[in-house]
Write a protein that holds these residues in place. Structure first.
Motif, PDB file in Angstrom:
ATOM      1  N   ASP A  55       1.030  -1.242  -0.131  1.00  0.00           N
ATOM      2  CA  ASP A  55       0.170   0.091   0.201  1.00  0.00           C
ATOM      3  C   ASP A  55       0.710   1.492  -0.068  1.00  0.00           C
ATOM      4  O   ASP A  55       0.631   2.391  -0.873  1.00  0.00           O
ATOM      5  N   LEU A  56       1.823   1.179   0.933  1.00  0.00           N
ATOM      6  CA  LEU A  56       2.887   2.421   0.841  1.00  0.00           C
ATOM      7  C   LEU A  56       3.420   2.806  -0.571  1.00  0.00           C
ATOM      8  O   LEU A  56       3.449   3.768  -1.011  1.00  0.00           O
ATOM      9  N   LEU A  57       3.944   1.429  -1.242  1.00  0.00           N
ATOM     10  CA  LEU A  57       4.654   1.792  -2.530  1.00  0.00           C
ATOM     11  C   LEU A  57       3.537   2.093  -3.417  1.00  0.00           C
ATOM     12  O   LEU A  57       3.566   3.088  -4.346  1.00  0.00           O
ATOM     13  N   GLN A  58       2.360   1.811  -3.331  1.00  0.00           N
ATOM     14  CA  GLN A  58       1.340   2.357  -4.462  1.00  0.00           C
ATOM     15  C   GLN A  58       0.811   3.528  -4.007  1.00  0.00           C
ATOM     16  O   GLN A  58       0.631   4.335  -5.195  1.00  0.00           O
ATOM     17  N   GLN A  59       0.815   4.102  -2.927  1.00  0.00           N
ATOM     18  CA  GLN A  59       0.656   5.449  -2.599  1.00  0.00           C
ATOM     19  C   GLN A  59       1.692   6.234  -2.879  1.00  0.00           C
ATOM     20  O   GLN A  59       1.500   7.273  -3.803  1.00  0.00           O
ATOM     21  N   TYR A  60       3.035   6.009  -2.881  1.00  0.00           N
ATOM     22  CA  TYR A  60       4.167   6.575  -3.380  1.00  0.00           C
ATOM     23  C   TYR A  60       4.022   6.815  -4.942  1.00  0.00           C
ATOM     24  O   TYR A  60       4.660   7.698  -5.565  1.00  0.00           O
ATOM     25  N   PHE A  61       3.673   5.641  -5.518  1.00  0.00           N
ATOM     26  CA  PHE A  61       3.851   5.695  -7.005  1.00  0.00           C
ATOM     27  C   PHE A  61       2.451   6.222  -7.609  1.00  0.00           C
ATOM     28  O   PHE A  61       2.524   6.344  -8.933  1.00  0.00           O
ATOM     29  N   ALA A  62       1.582   6.625  -6.839  1.00  0.00           N
ATOM     30  CA  ALA A  62       0.299   7.270  -7.557  1.00  0.00           C
ATOM     31  C   ALA A  62       0.449   8.514  -8.337  1.00  0.00           C
ATOM     32  O   ALA A  62       1.269   9.164  -8.010  1.00  0.00           O
ATOM     33  N   GLY A  63       0.042   8.505  -9.401  1.00  0.00           N
ATOM     34  CA  GLY A  63       0.306   9.401 -10.484  1.00  0.00           C
ATOM     35  C   GLY A  63       1.604   9.445 -11.418  1.00  0.00           C
ATOM     36  O   GLY A  63       1.917  10.346 -12.096  1.00  0.00           O
ATOM     37  N   ILE A  64       2.439   8.441 -10.892  1.00  0.00           N
ATOM     38  CA  ILE A  64       3.672   8.047 -11.861  1.00  0.00           C
ATOM     39  C   ILE A  64       3.535   7.152 -12.459  1.00  0.00           C
ATOM     40  O   ILE A  64       3.415   5.713 -12.001  1.00  0.00           O
TER      41      ILE A  64
END
Length: 144
Positions: free
Chosen positions: A26-35
């Motif tokens: 979830d943390l990685l998905q949050q960080y990669f959101a929009g990229i």
């Protein structure tokens, strides 16, 4: 890959609590959101992190760098930790005392960043040959 996520879950803490696999994802998905991110970057990051012991610091810096990259686009290369390494490929460099992690990326015509390749680089190495990682990143950019 699940074993690496499992291993990293026990190393990374969030507010003093051990994170589970889902929290790391979830943390990685949050960080990669929009990229845009090539599908193999996630596994490469997990592999690189499993060799370092600097997971908590890495995630803190990753969040910062991705925010800068999203806001500044190609102009982020003016800042420490970002650089152009050739053939339209750029690098985010995560520098730690015993190791470095690099994420190679490029931009689409509208300056949308695309994360293409991640790898572990031993610290203290004064002259790294980037020809193979640049080629891999260029090949992946063509795929996308």
């Amino acid at each position: 890959m699940d074993c690496k996520i499992f291993f990293i879950c026990y190393i990374i803490t969030s507010k003093g609590h051990i994170m589970n696999k889902q929290q790391v994802e979830d943390l990685l998905q949050q960080y990669f959101a929009g990229i845009l991110v090539h599908q193999r970057v996630f596994g490469e990051l997990l592999n690189a992190l499993s060799q370092t012991g600097v997971e908590k610091e890495f995630f803190r810096t990753l969040q910062k760098y991705l925010g800068i990259l999203s806001q500044m686009g190609i102009n982020a290369t003016r800042l420490k930790g970002f650089e152009h390494i050739g053939s339209g490929i750029y690098s985010m460099r995560f520098i730690f005392s015993s190791s470095n992690i690099r994420i190679l990326y490029a931009f689409r015509g509208d300056e949308e960043p695309i994360l293409l390749f991640a790898f572990y680089e031993r610290a203290g190495k004064s002259c790294t040959d980037y020809s193979a990682p640049i080629k891999a990143a260029c090949d992946r950019l063509t795929e996308m």
